[in-house]
Design an enzyme around this catalytic site. Structure first.
Site, PDB file in Angstrom:
ATOM      1  N   HIS A  96      22.084  49.175  48.047  1.00  0.00           N
ATOM      2  CA  HIS A  96      21.939  50.134  49.148  1.00  0.00           C
ATOM      3  C   HIS A  96      21.977  51.585  48.671  1.00  0.00           C
ATOM      4  O   HIS A  96      22.844  52.365  49.044  1.00  0.00           O
ATOM      5  CB  HIS A  96      23.015  49.910  50.227  1.00  0.00           C
ATOM      6  N   GLU A 145      15.743  47.950  61.251  1.00  0.00           N
ATOM      7  CA  GLU A 145      15.555  48.945  62.312  1.00  0.00           C
ATOM      8  C   GLU A 145      14.437  49.927  62.018  1.00  0.00           C
ATOM      9  O   GLU A 145      14.201  50.299  60.874  1.00  0.00           O
ATOM     10  CB  GLU A 145      16.851  49.762  62.495  1.00  0.00           C
ATOM     11  N   TYR A 191      25.095  37.873  55.714  1.00  0.00           N
ATOM     12  CA  TYR A 191      24.153  36.937  55.091  1.00  0.00           C
ATOM     13  C   TYR A 191      24.663  35.500  55.142  1.00  0.00           C
ATOM     14  O   TYR A 191      23.886  34.564  55.122  1.00  0.00           O
ATOM     15  CB  TYR A 191      23.854  37.348  53.653  1.00  0.00           C
ATOM     16  N   TYR A 226      23.803  56.519  64.059  1.00  0.00           N
ATOM     17  CA  TYR A 226      22.899  55.369  64.208  1.00  0.00           C
ATOM     18  C   TYR A 226      23.640  54.026  64.205  1.00  0.00           C
ATOM     19  O   TYR A 226      23.014  52.969  64.146  1.00  0.00           O
ATOM     20  CB  TYR A 226      21.755  55.454  63.178  1.00  0.00           C
ATOM     21  N   GLN A 233      19.967  47.235  42.701  1.00  0.00           N
ATOM     22  CA  GLN A 233      18.841  47.906  43.364  1.00  0.00           C
ATOM     23  C   GLN A 233      18.707  49.370  42.929  1.00  0.00           C
ATOM     24  O   GLN A 233      17.852  50.085  43.435  1.00  0.00           O
ATOM     25  CB  GLN A 233      19.024  47.848  44.900  1.00  0.00           C
TER      26      GLN A 233
HETATM   27 CA   LIG Z   1      21.491  51.246  63.786  1.00  0.00          CA
END
Ligand SMILES: [Ca+2]
Length: 460
Positions: A244, A335, A356, A345, A180
């Site tokens: 990520h 989110e 997954y 968070y 990615q």
């Molecule tokens: Ca979170």
């Protein structure tokens, strides 16, 4: 008795015609249950690469594919399924994936919808502004109405809505193209007319070892010049994983905000001595603001908030300047977060998602000392870019959020409430994976849609 036996075989045979029967359901069900969350229901791709078309990067043979399904791809954070699937089911998936490829050969690439799209408050048409064989990733607007567009493979181009995409700008930063990672976001400084600054985020490093970095520079005579470093992680904190990278860059009151995902190392998101899994704030020239929350306690004083998995959008709410973010959950648990100074968070301690391969990450979905999402999508839509609607082009949606999804191929319109959402509406579906959503300076709405190359479209 013998006839009865053959009738049974015949009836069963008819029932499973067109399906590969593997005992517990058929191969398509297995695919939808285990693979579609990343690779799309038709193998068209999403968080994971497409299986139905394009190059297969990690596997050449059926044996390779069997092994990858069984054992996973650790570099890509993909767990194996050996605990969940038996050999027969794995074999059925290998065959089914080959069938998806055959079926996709006859499928035309997705085209923009013709005619009017009707939604609750507002009808619109889609108009293609530009197409590219590369995968466009980020876009932002110059004051004169042109745009700057990045492609994950490296090119950065100017897009003139009247004349299409220009040639790649020369001498843009060298990137690591892995999974990615690649050339990521672009953001034009709010005072561009005076200072000419353009910001880029990208996978920076050597070989496959990389971490998201942010630089700024100017474009002069078709070349990238005057480059200055805004953020670079310590070389020892680069990672091999191809997942990520986070990213997205926004400006507010002379500060620049940007995000880096956990880079496949979940626990790092909770560690303030590491750069991954964080959202950062710096002065627009890269200096650390003295009032940042961890300025005295972290080796990365640019950290503004932590406990993030993989932020894919940052957007400033026009009415009050708040910073909002979308973040990919694992399987479930995408989110929408209101980003507040110094908050945790929660990833991976609390999440609404699971691994997954269907195993739980954690029993906990919230904790007193961690900030819960304002909204979460379970199942995931694979959230990506988003924008607040502002300006005079779409007054019916003023202040609403438009959020794009990759695997789900949706654009959702969200009207935020004090707690959760006042309205949630899918305004577009099935036009390709939605990589980015932007609201132009004149209030026009633009999307980057992917599917065998990519295109920029405008809502009219
Ligand atoms: Ca979170």
């Amino acid at each position: 008795m013998k006839n009865f036996f053959w009738i049974c075989i015949l009836v069963l045979g008819l029932r499973v015609e067109g399906q590969i029967n593997v005992g517990r359901g058929n191969a398509r069900d297995l695919f939808v249950e285990h693979c579609a969350v990343c690779h799309g229901e038709r193998g068209e791709g999403g968080l994971g690469g497409p299986l139905a078309h394009g190059e297969w990067k990690h596997t050449q043979t059926d044996e390779d594919r069997t092994r990858v399904i069984r054992e996973g791809l650790p570099d890509f954070n993909k767990e194996g399924f050996e605990e969940k699937l038996n050999e027969r089911e794995i074999r059925a998936l290998v065959i089914y994936i080959r069938e998806l490829r055959e079926m996709a050969k006859d499928e035309p690439p997705p085209r923009p919808v013709e005619g009017v799209v009707r939604t609750q408050h507002r009808d619109f048409r889609l108009e293609t502004v530009a197409e590219s064989r590369g995968n466009m990733w980020g876009m932002d607007f110059l004051p004169d109405g042109r745009m700057i567009v990045t492609e994950i493979n490296g090119p950065v181009r100017i897009l003139d809505p009247e004349h299409g995409l220009g040639d790649p700008i020369r001498d843009t930063p060298e990137i690591v193209r892995h999974g990615q990672g690649g050339m990521l976001d672009v953001a034009v400084h709010p005072d561009y007319a005076e200072n000419g600054w353009i910001y880029l985020s990208f996978a920076d490093g050597s070989g496959r070892n990389s971490m998201t970095a942010v630089v700024r520079g100017r474009i002069r005579d078709g070349a990238w010049v005057d480059e200055e470093e805004i953020f670079r992680a310590e070389p020892e904190h680069r990672r091999n994983a191809g997942v990520h990278f986070g990213s997205r860059i926004v400006f507010q009151d002379g500060y620049v905000f940007f995000a880096i995902g956990d880079r496949g190392a979940q626990q790092h998101a909770q560690r303030l001595d590491l750069p991954n899994g964080k959202i950062f704030r710096l002065h627009d020239d890269g200096r650390v603001p003295e009032d940042n929350p961890f300025v005295d306690t972290s080796a990365y004083p640019a950290i503004w908030s932590y406990g993030h998995r993989n932020p894919q959008a940052l957007a400033i709410r026009p009415e009050n300047g708040e910073i909002w973010s979308t973040e990919h959950g694992p399987r479930g648990g995408d989110e929408l977060n209101h980003i507040v100074r110094g908050e945790n968070y929660g990833w991976p301690v609390v999440t609404h998602g699971m691994n997954y391969n269907g195993t739980p990450i954690t029993e906990e979905t919230e904790r007193e000392d961690m900030k819960s999402p304002h909204w979460h999508w379970t199942p995931s839509i694979a959230v990506c870019g988003m924008a607040f609607v502002s300006g005079d082009q779409f007054p019916e949606w003023e202040g609403d959020l438009l959020v794009g999804g990759l695997r789900s191929e949706v654009v959702e319109r969200l009207r935020l409430g004090e707690d959760g959402l006042e309205e949630r509406e899918v305004i577009l579906q099935g036009q390709g994976r939605v990589r980015d959503v932007r609201c132009g300076p004149d209030g026009s709405l633009y999307l980057i849609l992917e599917g065998r190359g990519s295109r920029v479209v405008r809502l009219r």
